[in-house]
Write a protein that holds these residues in place. Sequence first.
Motif, PDB file in Angstrom:
ATOM      1  N   GLY A  91       1.194   9.319  -4.948  1.00 61.74           N
ATOM      2  CA  GLY A  91       0.288   8.572  -5.818  1.00 61.74           C
ATOM      3  C   GLY A  91      -0.755   9.231  -6.444  1.00 61.74           C
ATOM      4  O   GLY A  91      -1.404   9.075  -7.346  1.00 61.74           O
ATOM      5  N   GLN A  92      -1.390   9.927  -5.065  1.00 64.39           N
ATOM      6  CA  GLN A  92      -2.832  10.741  -5.666  1.00 64.39           C
ATOM      7  C   GLN A  92      -2.399  12.074  -6.079  1.00 64.39           C
ATOM      8  O   GLN A  92      -3.573  12.933  -6.143  1.00 64.39           O
ATOM      9  CB  GLN A  92      -3.702  10.569  -4.225  1.00 64.39           C
ATOM     10  CG  GLN A  92      -4.099   9.330  -3.967  1.00 64.39           C
ATOM     11  CD  GLN A  92      -4.692   8.335  -4.987  1.00 64.39           C
ATOM     12  OE1 GLN A  92      -5.550   8.909  -5.817  1.00 64.39           O
ATOM     13  NE2 GLN A  92      -4.165   7.125  -5.340  1.00 64.39           N
ATOM     14  N   GLY A  93      -1.236  12.619  -6.208  1.00 65.42           N
ATOM     15  CA  GLY A  93      -0.832  13.700  -6.899  1.00 65.42           C
ATOM     16  C   GLY A  93      -0.750  14.941  -5.815  1.00 65.42           C
ATOM     17  O   GLY A  93      -0.719  16.165  -6.060  1.00 65.42           O
ATOM     18  N   ALA A  94      -0.885  14.708  -4.488  1.00 65.18           N
ATOM     19  CA  ALA A  94      -0.714  15.407  -3.323  1.00 65.18           C
ATOM     20  C   ALA A  94       0.784  15.465  -2.938  1.00 65.18           C
ATOM     21  O   ALA A  94       1.191  14.744  -2.969  1.00 65.18           O
ATOM     22  CB  ALA A  94      -1.878  15.400  -2.219  1.00 65.18           C
ATOM     23  N   ALA A  95       1.042  16.488  -2.124  1.00 59.83           N
ATOM     24  CA  ALA A  95       2.138  16.533  -1.275  1.00 59.83           C
ATOM     25  C   ALA A  95       1.858  16.481   0.259  1.00 59.83           C
ATOM     26  O   ALA A  95       0.948  16.486   0.533  1.00 59.83           O
ATOM     27  CB  ALA A  95       2.870  18.019  -1.441  1.00 59.83           C
ATOM     28  N   ILE A  96       2.827  15.933   1.028  1.00 59.79           N
ATOM     29  CA  ILE A  96       2.868  15.554   2.226  1.00 59.79           C
ATOM     30  C   ILE A  96       3.890  16.231   3.258  1.00 59.79           C
ATOM     31  O   ILE A  96       5.063  16.250   2.790  1.00 59.79           O
ATOM     32  CB  ILE A  96       2.549  14.063   2.539  1.00 59.79           C
ATOM     33  CG1 ILE A  96       2.247  13.782   3.848  1.00 59.79           C
ATOM     34  CG2 ILE A  96       3.808  13.360   1.796  1.00 59.79           C
ATOM     35  CD1 ILE A  96       1.893  12.130   4.271  1.00 59.79           C
ATOM     36  N   GLY A  97       3.470  16.597   4.311  1.00 66.41           N
ATOM     37  CA  GLY A  97       4.683  17.009   5.439  1.00 66.41           C
ATOM     38  C   GLY A  97       4.271  16.302   6.791  1.00 66.41           C
ATOM     39  O   GLY A  97       3.339  15.879   6.850  1.00 66.41           O
ATOM     40  N   ILE A  98       5.051  16.635   7.479  1.00 68.92           N
ATOM     41  CA  ILE A  98       4.943  16.037   9.003  1.00 68.92           C
ATOM     42  C   ILE A  98       5.269  17.136  10.028  1.00 68.92           C
ATOM     43  O   ILE A  98       6.226  17.800  10.031  1.00 68.92           O
ATOM     44  CB  ILE A  98       5.585  14.693   9.120  1.00 68.92           C
ATOM     45  CG1 ILE A  98       5.423  14.082  10.592  1.00 68.92           C
ATOM     46  CG2 ILE A  98       7.132  15.214   9.103  1.00 68.92           C
ATOM     47  CD1 ILE A  98       6.022  12.698  10.674  1.00 68.92           C
TER      48      ILE A  98
END
Length: 374
Positions: A91-98
């Motif tokens: 929702g803040q425009g970033a991508a996320i990985g784990i």
Amino acid sequence: MSKLMSPVRLRELDLRNRTVVAPMCQYSAIDGFANDWHLVHLGRFAMGGFGLILVEATGVLPEARISYGDLGLWKDEHIAPLARIVDFVHGQGAAIGIQLAHAGRKASTPVSWREPSDLATEAQREAAGYEHWLPVAPSPQSHDPENADFQTPAELDHAGIARVIDGFVAATKRAEAAGFDTVEIHAAHGYLLNQFLSPLSNHRTDEYGGSRENRMRLVLEAAEAVRAAWPDNKPLLARISVSDNADGGWTVEDSIALARELKALGVDAIDCSSGGFAEGRIRSARQYQVPFAAAVRSGADIPTMAVGVLGDVVAAEAILQGGEADFIALARGALDDPNWPHHANTELGNHDYALWPVQTRRVAEYNRLMSSPA
């Protein structure tokens, strides 16, 4: 636009810039579950303008955790709390990985800020989620026999190795269910996969030990299995210790060979760190690991992520412009300044405040005007 702040694509994942938050263990979970601390910790980096945020080393099995306070992804119940974080970051425009991890012989270690008196009663241990178990490793050798925090591990048999690979695959599928954009295989810092790679810790005589080809076998089998379980359109990352920084250990040349094999299996970028063994400690300094990223990038022809005291914006831009790496990852620097990409964007001459959250955009612009010479 500067290269640091320019968009980039890995497979079908578009990142708004080349800034990355490196995985940072928070030791704040109970039974592997993410909670409000993790939401706020990770969410503020998305608000701060980072392109990609990587969640801390997350245990693919209960015994894979570094400590009882680590995140986990070994059961389906872990998915929903992580999905909440993923949704906020998106929702803040970033991508996320784990980062998917197995600590091997460095597992079941204490949480550093807790004193023995904090765990003196059963009620205290239950409140902290305290657990203790026997670690596993390629060979039954302690990480550091002089340090009581590290146990002598049990040697993994072939069934145990299969359990590790199955754990990575199952966690990968759960990461997809949670909505993550990428997963990173943790093969660095003296943890299990790194333990198989390094002659310092792998003294096996079967097909998983001895030659470099044999010592790479588990990492490559895990990478192949994870890639098969992960959607084709999503990138796969791997973090490696490019050098053990110790005589008789894993070397830069070994890492280039490994990176070539990982690329052939479908890994899209290498997160280049170093060290992790008691025999190979190294003093950190500004940009001290950039040469590792540069060596792997040129030697294996694969995108790399530079890490290690990279908070100087002009220097970070120069690293990218000079072709030494493709991404700049911060850990301690991100903790110190969660808005680092916003400030970097301004320092590099871009006074467009569209990267800031709409709630803070006008304040950021006002602050710049107030700090400008009259």
